[in-house]
Design a protein around this motif. Sequence first.
Motif, PDB file in Angstrom:
ATOM      1  N   GLU A 198       0.757  -1.221   0.031  1.00  0.00           N
ATOM      2  CA  GLU A 198       0.120  -0.058  -0.116  1.00  0.00           C
ATOM      3  C   GLU A 198       0.815   1.506   0.013  1.00  0.00           C
ATOM      4  O   GLU A 198       0.193   2.333  -0.168  1.00  0.00           O
ATOM      5  CB  GLU A 198      -0.943  -0.123   1.192  1.00  0.00           C
ATOM      6  N   ARG A 199       2.178   1.176   0.194  1.00  0.00           N
ATOM      7  CA  ARG A 199       2.934   2.412   0.402  1.00  0.00           C
ATOM      8  C   ARG A 199       4.269   2.217  -0.575  1.00  0.00           C
ATOM      9  O   ARG A 199       5.007   3.409  -0.632  1.00  0.00           O
ATOM     10  CB  ARG A 199       3.440   2.464   1.551  1.00  0.00           C
ATOM     11  N   VAL A 200       4.500   1.160  -1.088  1.00  0.00           N
ATOM     12  CA  VAL A 200       5.858   1.131  -1.876  1.00  0.00           C
ATOM     13  C   VAL A 200       5.899   1.944  -2.878  1.00  0.00           C
ATOM     14  O   VAL A 200       7.092   2.457  -3.057  1.00  0.00           O
ATOM     15  CB  VAL A 200       5.861  -0.419  -2.357  1.00  0.00           C
ATOM     16  N   LEU A 201       4.956   2.107  -3.699  1.00  0.00           N
ATOM     17  CA  LEU A 201       5.069   3.187  -4.963  1.00  0.00           C
ATOM     18  C   LEU A 201       5.465   4.490  -4.300  1.00  0.00           C
ATOM     19  O   LEU A 201       6.138   5.438  -4.933  1.00  0.00           O
ATOM     20  CB  LEU A 201       3.855   3.236  -5.811  1.00  0.00           C
ATOM     21  N   ASP A 202       4.724   5.080  -3.311  1.00  0.00           N
ATOM     22  CA  ASP A 202       4.837   6.146  -2.601  1.00  0.00           C
ATOM     23  C   ASP A 202       6.209   6.443  -2.101  1.00  0.00           C
ATOM     24  O   ASP A 202       6.852   7.307  -2.151  1.00  0.00           O
ATOM     25  CB  ASP A 202       3.930   6.489  -1.456  1.00  0.00           C
ATOM     26  N   ARG A 254      12.246  11.872  -5.534  1.00  0.00           N
ATOM     27  CA  ARG A 254      12.092  13.215  -5.626  1.00  0.00           C
ATOM     28  C   ARG A 254      13.194  13.920  -4.733  1.00  0.00           C
ATOM     29  O   ARG A 254      13.919  14.876  -5.302  1.00  0.00           O
ATOM     30  CB  ARG A 254      10.866  13.574  -5.211  1.00  0.00           C
ATOM     31  N   THR A 255      13.623  13.126  -3.844  1.00  0.00           N
ATOM     32  CA  THR A 255      14.778  13.651  -2.946  1.00  0.00           C
ATOM     33  C   THR A 255      16.119  13.561  -3.798  1.00  0.00           C
ATOM     34  O   THR A 255      16.855  14.619  -3.893  1.00  0.00           O
ATOM     35  CB  THR A 255      15.098  12.499  -1.871  1.00  0.00           C
ATOM     36  N   GLU A 280       8.556  -2.411 -13.204  1.00  0.00           N
ATOM     37  CA  GLU A 280       8.392  -1.346 -14.371  1.00  0.00           C
ATOM     38  C   GLU A 280       7.334  -0.267 -13.760  1.00  0.00           C
ATOM     39  O   GLU A 280       7.251   0.828 -14.004  1.00  0.00           O
ATOM     40  CB  GLU A 280       7.916  -1.884 -15.707  1.00  0.00           C
ATOM     41  N   GLN A 281       6.390  -0.904 -12.743  1.00  0.00           N
ATOM     42  CA  GLN A 281       5.471   0.037 -12.167  1.00  0.00           C
ATOM     43  C   GLN A 281       6.241   0.880 -11.253  1.00  0.00           C
ATOM     44  O   GLN A 281       5.779   2.271 -11.105  1.00  0.00           O
ATOM     45  CB  GLN A 281       4.442  -0.767 -11.358  1.00  0.00           C
ATOM     46  N   ALA A 309       8.428   6.647  -9.923  1.00  0.00           N
ATOM     47  CA  ALA A 309       9.745   7.477 -10.135  1.00  0.00           C
ATOM     48  C   ALA A 309       9.822   8.498 -11.262  1.00  0.00           C
ATOM     49  O   ALA A 309      10.014   9.840 -10.967  1.00  0.00           O
ATOM     50  CB  ALA A 309      10.981   6.613 -10.206  1.00  0.00           C
ATOM     51  N   LEU A 310       9.438   8.106 -12.323  1.00  0.00           N
ATOM     52  CA  LEU A 310       9.129   8.976 -13.622  1.00  0.00           C
ATOM     53  C   LEU A 310       8.318  10.050 -13.320  1.00  0.00           C
ATOM     54  O   LEU A 310       8.576  11.203 -13.552  1.00  0.00           O
ATOM     55  CB  LEU A 310       9.203   8.180 -15.028  1.00  0.00           C
ATOM     56  N   ARG A 311       6.978   9.683 -13.014  1.00  0.00           N
ATOM     57  CA  ARG A 311       5.982  10.637 -12.748  1.00  0.00           C
ATOM     58  C   ARG A 311       6.238  11.704 -11.616  1.00  0.00           C
ATOM     59  O   ARG A 311       5.919  12.686 -11.778  1.00  0.00           O
ATOM     60  CB  ARG A 311       4.699   9.913 -12.409  1.00  0.00           C
TER      61      ARG A 311
END
Length: 262
Positions: free
Chosen positions: A199-203, A210-211, A229-230, A235-237
Motif C-alpha cells: 500500500e505504500r511502496v510506490l509512494d 524526488r529527493t 516497471e510500475q 519514479a518518472l512521474r
Amino acid sequence: MRKDAHAVDDMDTTETAETVDPGHPAGTPALGLVTIGQAPRADLRPDAEPLLPGVRLVEHGALDAERFDGAAEAATRRLLAPEDGEAPLVSRLRDGRSVLLGHGAIVPRITDAVARAERDGAAATLLLCTGRFPAVRARRPLLFAEPLVQQAVAATVGTDPVGIVCPHPDQAEDVSRRWAELLPGRVQAATADPYGPAERVLDDIAAAARTLADRGSSWLVLDCIGYTEQMRTAALRATGRPVLLARAIAVRMAAEVVAASA
C-alpha cells in the motif's frame, strides 16, 4: 559476463523443486534465472517475459531449500545474515517478504542454484542481484547483473549527475561508493524498499526519487532487481527525470546472450 573454468560435477548439490516455464516446448532456448532469494519470482515474470520472446525461463533460488516458517525462521535468518559491518544483500521470499543476506552465507547456495538451472537446460544463466559477487562455478555463460547494469548506465549518462535508489539504508554508503568508482559525474543514493508494504511502496519509491532529483540528479537508477516497471513509472512521474531500471537492463542483455548461444 563471466564463465568459470571449473566444472560442477563434483559439487554436492541439494535437489529442490524446479520452476520451469511451461509455456514453451522443451527444445526452446532457455535462460536460467537465479535469485539470491527464493523462486519463483512472481514479481519478475510480468516484466521479464515481454523482453524474452521465444525464450524458456528456468527459475531457481539460492534459498529454495531454506525454511522461513514457524520456529525455523529465526534460526534461518540468523544463519544467512550479513556479518557485522557488512553491507547487506536484500532479496525476496516466495511469500513476498524480504530477507537480509550476507555474502559468505549466500555464495555457496548461489553456486548450487546455478548448477540446477544448467541441469534444467539453461543455455545461459542470469544472477538476479545487483550486488557484487566473487566468481561462481558454471559450465555455461553466467551473467552477473551488476556489471551489466553498471556498464549500460555508464554508457548512457556520460558526466551527468546520477541518483541511485537502493533497498536498504545499510546499503546506501556501499552503493554510492561502487557507483562513484565508475561514473565521472556526481553520485548520490536514497533508499526505498521494493519489498515493503504494497500500500505504500510506490509512494516510497516516488519520495526517494524526488529527493534525488531535488538534489540535482539528472538521471535516476533503480538499482535492485526487485524494482518493477510500475515502480519505474512512479519514479518518472514524481520527477520528470529519466529512470533506468536494473531488471530491464539485465534481462535485455541476457536475452542477447541466449540468442547467441542457442
